[in-house]
Motif scaffolding. Structure first.
Motif, PDB file in Angstrom:
ATOM      1  N   PRO A 294       0.819  -1.221   0.000  1.00  0.00           N
ATOM      2  CA  PRO A 294       0.000   0.000   0.000  1.00  0.00           C
ATOM      3  C   PRO A 294       0.844   1.258   0.000  1.00  0.00           C
ATOM      4  O   PRO A 294       0.507   2.243  -0.643  1.00  0.00           O
ATOM      5  CB  PRO A 294      -0.812  -0.128   1.292  1.00  0.00           C
ATOM      6  CG  PRO A 294      -0.828  -1.585   1.603  1.00  0.00           C
ATOM      7  CD  PRO A 294       0.454  -2.140   1.094  1.00  0.00           C
ATOM      8  N   LEU A 295       1.963   1.211   0.703  1.00  0.00           N
ATOM      9  CA  LEU A 295       2.929   2.298   0.714  1.00  0.00           C
ATOM     10  C   LEU A 295       4.306   1.696   0.539  1.00  0.00           C
ATOM     11  O   LEU A 295       4.649   0.702   1.186  1.00  0.00           O
ATOM     12  CB  LEU A 295       2.873   3.080   2.031  1.00  0.00           C
ATOM     13  CG  LEU A 295       1.580   3.846   2.327  1.00  0.00           C
ATOM     14  CD1 LEU A 295       1.637   4.428   3.718  1.00  0.00           C
ATOM     15  CD2 LEU A 295       1.360   4.948   1.309  1.00  0.00           C
ATOM     16  N   HIS A 296       5.105   2.301  -0.336  1.00  0.00           N
ATOM     17  CA  HIS A 296       6.440   1.783  -0.568  1.00  0.00           C
ATOM     18  C   HIS A 296       7.293   2.033   0.675  1.00  0.00           C
ATOM     19  O   HIS A 296       7.341   3.169   1.188  1.00  0.00           O
ATOM     20  CB  HIS A 296       7.062   2.454  -1.785  1.00  0.00           C
ATOM     21  CG  HIS A 296       8.225   1.710  -2.340  1.00  0.00           C
ATOM     22  ND1 HIS A 296       9.450   1.661  -1.703  1.00  0.00           N
ATOM     23  CD2 HIS A 296       8.355   0.970  -3.475  1.00  0.00           C
ATOM     24  CE1 HIS A 296      10.274   0.943  -2.422  1.00  0.00           C
ATOM     25  NE2 HIS A 296       9.646   0.502  -3.496  1.00  0.00           N
ATOM     26  N   PRO A 297       7.953   1.001   1.199  1.00  0.00           N
ATOM     27  CA  PRO A 297       8.716   1.184   2.444  1.00  0.00           C
ATOM     28  C   PRO A 297       9.919   2.105   2.290  1.00  0.00           C
ATOM     29  O   PRO A 297      10.437   2.614   3.288  1.00  0.00           O
ATOM     30  CB  PRO A 297       9.152  -0.244   2.790  1.00  0.00           C
ATOM     31  CG  PRO A 297       9.135  -0.979   1.483  1.00  0.00           C
ATOM     32  CD  PRO A 297       8.026  -0.368   0.686  1.00  0.00           C
ATOM     33  N   ASN A 298      10.375   2.332   1.059  1.00  0.00           N
ATOM     34  CA  ASN A 298      11.585   3.134   0.865  1.00  0.00           C
ATOM     35  C   ASN A 298      11.301   4.573   0.445  1.00  0.00           C
ATOM     36  O   ASN A 298      12.198   5.267  -0.011  1.00  0.00           O
ATOM     37  CB  ASN A 298      12.483   2.470  -0.181  1.00  0.00           C
ATOM     38  CG  ASN A 298      13.001   1.123   0.281  1.00  0.00           C
ATOM     39  OD1 ASN A 298      13.260   0.921   1.464  1.00  0.00           O
ATOM     40  ND2 ASN A 298      13.128   0.181  -0.638  1.00  0.00           N
ATOM     41  N   ARG A 299      10.055   5.010   0.590  1.00  0.00           N
ATOM     42  CA  ARG A 299       9.765   6.413   0.324  1.00  0.00           C
ATOM     43  C   ARG A 299       8.738   6.909   1.334  1.00  0.00           C
ATOM     44  O   ARG A 299       7.924   6.130   1.847  1.00  0.00           O
ATOM     45  CB  ARG A 299       9.272   6.621  -1.099  1.00  0.00           C
ATOM     46  CG  ARG A 299       7.904   6.065  -1.416  1.00  0.00           C
ATOM     47  CD  ARG A 299       7.555   6.361  -2.860  1.00  0.00           C
ATOM     48  NE  ARG A 299       6.373   5.631  -3.298  1.00  0.00           N
ATOM     49  CZ  ARG A 299       6.136   5.323  -4.568  1.00  0.00           C
ATOM     50  NH1 ARG A 299       6.992   5.670  -5.494  1.00  0.00           N
ATOM     51  NH2 ARG A 299       5.046   4.664  -4.905  1.00  0.00           N
ATOM     52  N   PRO A 300       8.756   8.203   1.622  1.00  0.00           N
ATOM     53  CA  PRO A 300       7.830   8.734   2.626  1.00  0.00           C
ATOM     54  C   PRO A 300       6.384   8.642   2.149  1.00  0.00           C
ATOM     55  O   PRO A 300       6.111   8.624   0.948  1.00  0.00           O
ATOM     56  CB  PRO A 300       8.275  10.201   2.763  1.00  0.00           C
ATOM     57  CG  PRO A 300       9.628  10.284   2.141  1.00  0.00           C
ATOM     58  CD  PRO A 300       9.667   9.215   1.092  1.00  0.00           C
ATOM     59  N   PRO A 301       5.439   8.600   3.082  1.00  0.00           N
ATOM     60  CA  PRO A 301       4.030   8.684   2.678  1.00  0.00           C
ATOM     61  C   PRO A 301       3.771  10.004   1.962  1.00  0.00           C
ATOM     62  O   PRO A 301       4.364  11.031   2.299  1.00  0.00           O
ATOM     63  CB  PRO A 301       3.275   8.608   4.020  1.00  0.00           C
ATOM     64  CG  PRO A 301       4.239   7.978   4.966  1.00  0.00           C
ATOM     65  CD  PRO A 301       5.598   8.416   4.530  1.00  0.00           C
ATOM     66  N   TYR A 302       2.902   9.978   0.980  1.00  0.00           N
ATOM     67  CA  TYR A 302       2.684  11.163   0.165  1.00  0.00           C
ATOM     68  C   TYR A 302       1.191  11.452   0.040  1.00  0.00           C
ATOM     69  O   TYR A 302       0.340  10.578   0.231  1.00  0.00           O
ATOM     70  CB  TYR A 302       3.285  10.992  -1.230  1.00  0.00           C
ATOM     71  CG  TYR A 302       2.783   9.784  -1.984  1.00  0.00           C
ATOM     72  CD1 TYR A 302       1.622   9.830  -2.743  1.00  0.00           C
ATOM     73  CD2 TYR A 302       3.475   8.573  -1.927  1.00  0.00           C
ATOM     74  CE1 TYR A 302       1.149   8.723  -3.412  1.00  0.00           C
ATOM     75  CE2 TYR A 302       3.017   7.453  -2.601  1.00  0.00           C
ATOM     76  CZ  TYR A 302       1.855   7.536  -3.341  1.00  0.00           C
ATOM     77  OH  TYR A 302       1.394   6.430  -4.007  1.00  0.00           O
ATOM     78  N   LEU A 303       0.897  12.692  -0.285  1.00  0.00           N
ATOM     79  CA  LEU A 303      -0.458  13.124  -0.585  1.00  0.00           C
ATOM     80  C   LEU A 303      -0.651  13.080  -2.094  1.00  0.00           C
ATOM     81  O   LEU A 303       0.036  13.789  -2.828  1.00  0.00           O
ATOM     82  CB  LEU A 303      -0.685  14.545  -0.059  1.00  0.00           C
ATOM     83  CG  LEU A 303      -2.023  15.201  -0.399  1.00  0.00           C
ATOM     84  CD1 LEU A 303      -3.162  14.476   0.284  1.00  0.00           C
ATOM     85  CD2 LEU A 303      -2.013  16.665  -0.013  1.00  0.00           C
ATOM     86  N   GLN A 304      -1.567  12.229  -2.543  1.00  0.00           N
ATOM     87  CA  GLN A 304      -1.809  12.082  -3.988  1.00  0.00           C
ATOM     88  C   GLN A 304      -2.769  13.174  -4.429  1.00  0.00           C
ATOM     89  O   GLN A 304      -3.985  13.003  -4.425  1.00  0.00           O
ATOM     90  CB  GLN A 304      -2.380  10.698  -4.280  1.00  0.00           C
ATOM     91  CG  GLN A 304      -2.461  10.339  -5.750  1.00  0.00           C
ATOM     92  CD  GLN A 304      -1.130   9.975  -6.351  1.00  0.00           C
ATOM     93  OE1 GLN A 304      -0.323  10.846  -6.611  1.00  0.00           O
ATOM     94  NE2 GLN A 304      -0.884   8.693  -6.571  1.00  0.00           N
ATOM     95  N   LEU A 305      -2.211  14.304  -4.818  1.00  0.00           N
ATOM     96  CA  LEU A 305      -3.050  15.419  -5.234  1.00  0.00           C
ATOM     97  C   LEU A 305      -3.761  15.113  -6.555  1.00  0.00           C
ATOM     98  O   LEU A 305      -4.948  15.387  -6.715  1.00  0.00           O
ATOM     99  CB  LEU A 305      -2.200  16.677  -5.375  1.00  0.00           C
ATOM    100  CG  LEU A 305      -2.933  17.962  -5.720  1.00  0.00           C
ATOM    101  CD1 LEU A 305      -3.829  18.371  -4.565  1.00  0.00           C
ATOM    102  CD2 LEU A 305      -1.951  19.076  -6.044  1.00  0.00           C
TER     103      LEU A 305
END
Length: 1129
Positions: free
Chosen positions: A83-94
């Motif tokens: 659901p979220l890539h472990p190697n990048r921060p959580p992001y807001l999908q604008l």
């Protein structure tokens, strides 16, 4: 409360607004009924999948399968899906990644932010705007956050194409966003535009060519850059006049602004700099700290006087005009070197080689000429090219280059250091606080500190990062495919882990499940043409609930002449043939007729609205052809069609053997279909394995239309095609029996321009060192693999086939043995074969009696196969966001009654489950966590504190040439304070000592008589920053008409006053605490009349405005009583 009170800025915020629970202006938002219903549906799906004892989601029973060994390791490792890539921060999908086919002519090209909004410009000329306060809400289009969009702007017919937006800049002071367009116009858009659609408020012709860059200086001037080093400036006074026009007078703004510019190129030519300033101005940067302006070819000017101060390139500095003639022209030097080398090679060739070698070298030379022209024309990347500029709050200039290098300069043009944290081209740079972000062509984003040390790195998008902008606590990245994501300015940081765990735990609320049926078919047509009846017999399953049809054909057309010309066409990016098009049209017609008959049978009337298939992509390499058809109701969810071809014949350059592939996005998941034709003959097992390995490792998907641009590409294509075709035809006439020579020439020509094609590939970026096929969620290989049966005679095979004893034959199948040994198709699956071998048959002989009866009597074999790999790591894996694509085979058979070829066609029907993210719901869940999670709120409150600061004065009175020192003290002993000083307005002091209305100024907006240095900076804990406030009055008033200055003496002896605002914020917050300071410029004549005392060397004492320069102030609230006594508003 008085205007000079030290209060936080109440502009809308996203992350910052939740930093304190005392924010009383925030009202919680509630999800819409539609969004709530979707969440409930997803929750029910989740419960059904996990609580029901039997999984009944698959509509059809699946066939048993054989799984090859060797999967899950090396290049066959499955892509990591979560659901979220472990190697990048959580992001807001604008804005989620839109399908390319829905964006033709309207791709987003750039973004810009203001305090309250995020703006984006598209290639249609339209702009769209997001209100930052609504980023978490449910939108109506594209699963994006709510936005408003203007109408598209049509071309003005000046030869510059359409009015695509090339650049944008926000003008906070005037409440306008300015956009530069491809048609050479600059347009202005009001920030407080009405709801719904909107139109530009101002528009004028700025340049003959496209407006490539725009920027506002600290004096409110608008600078724009175009082609050929053309820089034009619109002074603040001209902009203010245009903005002051009423709606009825708005049409006059175009005429007014079109004539009131300053043409810097004409001034540069006079001063002797024109020899160096001829590059396209794609980047302009305003240094508001020191009042300078930088451009991409590294010259900088005084923002106040517009004087060119220095010119330097990325290798060093050019200190004065005399050095300009010594600047090397690298493109010219390379061209001269190429001509010399080409000439020497030609002389050597004429003396050493024969006629045919000379002709072959001439062909190679023509291809090399195309490469050189392409490089000179910009088709190939120039590693020395500067792509991006940014300035940090400590006054350092950072430059991003096409070779991935980042170069740091100080404000005087001195090169400090260069680093290369990533090999890909830097496309954009952005800075805020104590961080720098770099966006790369690989889709990667780097976060750096002010010294260039890497803080974090992650893959932000699957395509190049074109632009970045800062707003509301996020840094927004625009990808080339049009998606926009927001990354917290605290990332990487402590918030990432909290958001990651919370969003992952809520994954079932935004997981959407889909079911899909895919029909794949393969057929070696042996250079024949099939009847419509044969095609209907083969594709009869298409009338069922099939959503996607993939067809692979082999030997559509063969022959030495065709293969040679096919190699020529491939070398210039052209594929297809008349025979290939015949097959595509015939399948189109067959599918149309079958679906129409099905509709009539079901409804009993022709007027019924029936579903149909539409071809969405195809690719041909010599005799191999692959095409995809999609049912019309599924088309909105299928797109991003990319093609690839890998020749494996005759030195890996000729397409008699090899593969063609198509890649497409289905429900935001990546599917790849590869049609193969491998080496023939019983003993060539190793060559077949090598063919597969070569195809798997080297297949690179790209858009064919991007190989060349429309104009220059066609010229290059015609030049190379004619040269190669004539040469090959000559060889063919002389040596028509010498196939190797013809193919050698074609192979050489094909290889000569691979650099051009590789440089223009636009496929999705894969993990470094991994093939692109490894990054797909599902891969299907189909085709004539040519694997035969070992240790069996022709008669034995015929006997077992007649008895339908396929088990014994399967044990002797070369492909099954090689898959079992892990030598080929590692980790891939194939349904157990229950049909007779599909090779080799006599044409037009029906039934099993039709096997080869000729002299060679080739042993029957399962040459034609369909294999696949999905997302499963284990046999019992269930469909989820971690395992997003699970497939099973419901039908795998051949069509034995088709006799048009010596091969039988094969079909395979896949039942596919797909799990994907509902981005709209996920964005709302993201907002709920930020709003309601107590741990997140506490962390934000801690990170977003604004350090306590005081200023040494709230009013300054100066005469011409006077200088005062403003001191800003950071009272915090733990955190740094960051400040910037802007001018909120300017007024004129009347004779009675009262000030007129403060007129707002654009951008930082300093009046030209005022110099504030530095206007931004960092204050370390418990330290003091000193800011110089200097008066430099002009005695002339200057206007420009068509770029020519018109000056006259101006005796304006009225006092003037500027209202400065010192905005202070912390390292991670965009919320500011403001200190307001009045700076009054008093004319010397009035000072002599009213103040006979001697002038202080540092600051002048006035009579109309009381100073508080040296008063001890604990906080800025202490100055309120003093400010109440002022006569100015």
């Amino acid at each position: 409360m008085d205007a000079n009170d030290d209060v936080p800025d109440l502009s809308p915020r996203i992350f910052d607004r939740y930093a304190s629970s005392s924010d009383d202006d925030w009202q919680p938002s509630y999800p819409s009924l539609h969004s709530t219903n979707r969440r409930l549906d997803y929750m029910i799906q989740f419960l059904d999948r996990n609580l029901l004892p039997q999984n009944t989601s698959r509509p059809k029973p699946s066939l048993p399968e054989f799984v090859a060994k060797g999967g899950g390791q090396g290049i066959f490792t499955l892509p990591d899906r979560k659901p979220l890539h472990p190697n990048r921060p959580p992001y807001l999908q604008l804005r989620p990644h839109p399908l390319r086919e829905t964006q033709f002519g309207r791709f987003l090209k750039t973004i810009a932010s203001t305090d309250r909004q995020l703006w984006a410009g598209s290639e249609s000329g339209a702009v769209r705007v997001w209100e930052l306060k609504d980023l978490y809400e449910e939108g109506e289009e594209e699963e994006a956050a709510p936005f408003r969009e203007s109408s598209a702007i049509l071309s003005n017919g000046n030869g510059n194409g359409n009015a695509a937006v090339m650049c944008m800049v926000g003008d906070e002071g005037n409440g306008v966003v300015w956009s530069g367009h491809k048609d050479g116009k600059i347009r202005g858009w009001k920030m407080d535009c009405e709801s719904g659609g909107f139109k530009e408020g101002w528009c004028w012709q700025a340049h003959r060519g496209p407006v490539l860059s725009v920027v506002f200086t600290c004096y409110g001037d608008l600078w724009s850059g175009s082609e050929g080093g053309n820089i034009r400036i619109w002074p603040w006074e001209s902009i203010n006049n245009a903005l002051s026009l009423t709606m009825e007078e708005r049409h006059m703004a175009s005429l007014l602004m079109g004539k009131s510019f300053i043409d810097l190129r004409s001034q540069v030519a006079v001063n002797g700099f024109s020899s160096i300033l001829n590059s396209d101005i794609k980047c302009l940067l305003s240094d508001n700290i020191r009042a300078k302006v930088f451009s991409e070819f590294q010259n900088f000017r005084d923002a106040r006087t517009r004087e060119l101060l220095k010119v330097f390139n990325i290798d060093g500095q050019i200190e004065n005009r005399a050095d300009l003639s010594l600047v090397p022209d690298f493109a010219m030097e390379d061209e001269i070197k190429m001509k010399i080398v080409a000439s020497s090679k030609k002389e050597k060739t004429q003396s050493s080689f024969g006629f045919f070698q000379q002709s072959r070298n001439a062909i190679m030379g023509a291809a090399d000429a195309v490469r050189r022209v392409a490089a000179k024309g910009g088709f190939l990347d120039d590693s020395r090219r500067i792509e991006a500029l940014t300035i940090t709050i400590d006054g350092m200039i950072w430059v991003g280059c096409a070779n991935g290098m980042l170069i740091q300069w100080d404000g005087n043009g001195n090169r400090i250091q260069d680093i290369q944290p990533h090999p890909s081209a830097v496309l954009c740079l952005c800075s805020f606080g104590s961080k720098i972000w770099a966006g790369y062509a690989s889709g990667t984003v780097h976060a750096l500190d002010l010294d260039g040390n890497k803080l974090g790195e992650w893959v932000a998008h699957s395509s190049p990062v074109l632009k970045m902008a800062i707003g509301a606590g996020y840094i927004y990245t625009l990808a080339k495919h049009g998606g926009i994501r927001g990354w917290s300015i605290t990332s990487p940081g402590p918030l990432d882990g909290i958001l990651y765990s919370e969003l992952t735990a809520k994954g079932f609320l935004y997981t959407r499940m889909e079911n899909l049926t895919i029909l794949t078919g393969t057929w070696n047509v042996a250079q024949g043409r099939a009847s419509k009846g044969s095609l209907e017999s083969w594709l009869h399953s298409a009338v069922s609930d099939v959503g996607i049809i993939v067809i692979g054909l082999q030997e559509v057309e063969m022959g030495a002449g065709f293969l040679a010309m096919s190699a020529v066409r491939e070398s210039v990016g052209r594929d297809g043939s008349a025979v290939g098009q015949w097959w595509l049209d015939m399948i189109d017609e067959t599918l149309h007729d079958m679906m129409e008959r099905k509709s009539q049978d079901v409804m009993g009337k022709q007027s019924h609205q029936w579903r149909k298939f539409e071809r969405v992509g195809s690719r041909q390499l010599a005799g191999m052809l692959i095409a995809v058809w999609v049912k019309d109701n599924l088309k909105p969810d299928v797109g991003d069609i990319d093609a690839a071809a890998v020749p494996c014949g005759f030195g890996r350059a000729i397409g008699n053997k090899g593969a063609v592939g198509l890649r497409l996005r289905v429900y935001d998941r990546i599917f790849c279909f590869v049609n193969c034709h491998f080496a023939a003959h019983l003993e060539a097992v190793g060559r077949r394995n090598a063919d597969f390995d070569h195809v798997y490792r080297t297949m690179t998907f790209s858009r064919q239309s991007n190989l060349f641009n429309a104009g220059a590409g066609m010229v290059l294509y015609l030049l190379l095609c004619c040269t190669l075709a004539c040469s090959i035809y000559l060889f063919w006439l002389v040596y028509r029996s010498s196939l190797p020579l013809v193919l050698s020439i074609a192979a050489g020509a094909s290889s000569a321009v691979q650099m051009v094609r590789g440089a223009n590939a636009t496929g999705a970026n894969s993990v470094e060192g991994m093939p692109e096929l490894s990054e797909a969620d599902m891969v299907v290989f189909l085709g004539d693999f040519n694997y035969r049966l070992d240790d069996v005679s022709y008669d034995e095979a015929r006997d077992f086939i007649s008895q339908r004893s396929f088990d014994w034959l399967r044990e002797r199948d070369q492909l099954r043995a090689e898959m079992e040994a892990g030598n080929v198709f590692q980790g891939m699956r194939e349904a157990v074969i229950t049909f007779a071998p599909t090779y080799k048959f006599d044409k037009h002989v029906a039934g099993l009696s039709g096997y080869d009866s000729g002299e060679k009597k080739r042993i029957p074999a399962w040459c034609d196969r369909i294999l696949y790999r999905d997302s499963r790591r284990t046999l019992g894996s269930e469909c989820s966001l971690e395992c997003p694509v699970i497939s099973s085979v419901s039908q795998y058979e051949s069509c034995m009654d088709v006799t048009d070829s010596d091969h039988k066609p094969v079909i395979c029907l896949f039942s596919v489950e797909i799990a994907h993210i509902d981005e709209s719901v996920r964005r709302q869940e993201f907002g709920d966590i930020v709003r309601s999670n107590e741990e997140v709120r506490c962390k934000l409150q801690e990170l977003c504190k604004i350090p306590e600061t005081i200023v040494s004065t709230n009013n300054i009175i100066l005469q011409n040439q006077d200088t005062s020192i403003l001191r800003i003290t950071n009272k915090c002993i733990e955190s740094i304070a960051l400040f910037e000083i802007v001018c909120q307005g300017e007024s004129t002091i009347k004779d009675d000592g009262q000030a007129s209305y403060h007129h707002p100024r654009g951008s930082f907006g300093f009046p030209r008589w005022l110099q504030v240095t530095p206007a931004a900076g960092i204050i370390r804990p418990d330290h003091v920053a000193e800011v110089s406030v200097h008066i430099e009055a002009f005695h002339t008033q200057e206007e420009f008409v068509d770029g020519v200055p018109q000056n006259w003496w101006c005796e304006d002896d009225r006092d003037k006053e500027a209202l400065l605002v010192v905005k202070v914020h912390g390292r991670y917050t965009m919320e500011t605490r403001n200190h307001r300071i009045r700076v009054r410029h008093c004319c010397s004549t009035k000072m002599r009349k009213t103040d006979p005392k001697p002038r202080d060397s540092v600051q002048t004492q006035g009579n109309l405005l009381h100073r508080a320069d040296y008063q001890k102030l604990s906080v800025s609230f202490d100055v309120v009583d003093h400010l109440r006594n002022l006569h100015s508003p």
